[in-house]
Write a protein that holds these residues in place. Sequence first.
Motif, short mmCIF file in Angstrom:
data_model
loop_
_atom_site.label_atom_id
_atom_site.label_comp_id
_atom_site.label_asym_id
_atom_site.label_seq_id
_atom_site.Cartn_x
_atom_site.Cartn_y
_atom_site.Cartn_z
N VAL A 1 0.85 -1.20 0.00
CA VAL A 1 0.00 0.00 0.00
C VAL A 1 0.88 1.24 0.00
N LEU A 2 0.46 2.23 -0.78
CA LEU A 2 1.09 3.54 -0.79
C LEU A 2 0.02 4.57 -0.43
N SER A 3 0.45 5.68 0.11
CA SER A 3 -0.52 6.73 0.44
C SER A 3 0.07 8.11 0.18
N TRP A 4 -0.81 9.01 -0.22
CA TRP A 4 -0.45 10.41 -0.47
C TRP A 4 -1.44 11.29 0.27
N PRO A 5 -1.07 11.80 1.45
CA PRO A 5 -1.99 12.64 2.21
C PRO A 5 -2.23 13.99 1.53
N ALA A 6 -3.45 14.48 1.65
CA ALA A 6 -3.80 15.79 1.11
C ALA A 6 -3.28 16.91 2.00
N GLN A 7 -3.06 16.59 3.28
CA GLN A 7 -2.60 17.59 4.24
C GLN A 7 -1.47 16.99 5.07
N VAL B 1 -7.03 0.38 6.13
CA VAL B 1 -6.96 1.12 7.40
C VAL B 1 -5.57 1.71 7.56
N HIS B 2 -4.54 0.94 7.28
CA HIS B 2 -3.16 1.40 7.39
C HIS B 2 -2.93 2.63 6.49
N GLY B 3 -3.38 2.54 5.25
CA GLY B 3 -3.25 3.66 4.33
C GLY B 3 -4.00 4.89 4.82
N LEU C 1 -4.08 10.36 7.69
CA LEU C 1 -4.42 11.14 8.88
C LEU C 1 -3.20 11.56 9.69
N GLY C 2 -2.00 11.31 9.16
CA GLY C 2 -0.80 11.81 9.82
C GLY C 2 -0.04 10.80 10.65
N TYR C 3 -0.50 9.58 10.72
CA TYR C 3 0.22 8.54 11.47
C TYR C 3 1.36 8.02 10.59
N ASP C 4 2.41 7.56 11.24
CA ASP C 4 3.55 7.03 10.50
C ASP C 4 4.25 5.98 11.35
N ARG D 1 -3.55 2.20 17.19
CA ARG D 1 -4.76 2.81 16.63
C ARG D 1 -5.36 1.88 15.55
N GLU D 2 -4.51 1.33 14.70
CA GLU D 2 -4.99 0.40 13.67
C GLU D 2 -5.69 -0.79 14.31
N ALA D 3 -5.08 -1.37 15.34
CA ALA D 3 -5.65 -2.54 16.00
C ALA D 3 -7.01 -2.22 16.60
N GLU D 4 -7.17 -1.02 17.16
CA GLU D 4 -8.46 -0.63 17.74
C GLU D 4 -9.54 -0.51 16.66
N VAL D 5 -9.19 0.10 15.55
CA VAL D 5 -10.15 0.24 14.45
C VAL D 5 -10.48 -1.14 13.87
#
Length: 163
Positions: free
Chosen positions: A65-71, A125-127, A132-135, A148-152
């Motif tokens: 998975v890759l992600s590109w945050p808008a913010q 969820v990871h992406g 949302l700013g997690y790394d 946080r991932e595990a909770e979701v």
Amino acid sequence: MELDVVFEDDRWEAVGLEGLASRALHAVLAWHELGEAEVSVLAAGDTRVAELNGAYRGKPKPTNVLSWPAQELAPEAPGGEPLTPEADPDGTLPLGDIALAWETCTREAEAGGILLEDHLTHLVVHGLMHLLGYDHVNDADAELMEAREAEVLAKLGVKNPYE
């Protein structure tokens, strides 16, 4: 909520990615107590994701998975909570884009003895967490993100992938 799933590889359509991504997005937004959001998911193959990984991360190989945050929402201090995204004038939170690689995702699920749908839910969820700013650049950030991932995922009935 605006979820746009773009299928570049037809194999994705058989696993119900749109529904799975929608459930994951709703769960992540609910956990963070966030409202309407806008996210795009690219359902591609390893070749396309390798191209994107090379172009944006300097790593010309496929990844799950890759992600590109808008913010930019990453916290200033390691292990800190990310910033809250700012909404557009219409109240929608532009979160960003995610890409998934079919061969890598299916290979990982098979190797781990995990249902493909559960693995894909985790990766979406990871992406989203990245958007949302997690790394996971350092140990403190990784621990927070994984927790946080595990909770979701628990709310979605998916076993903690980090156990």
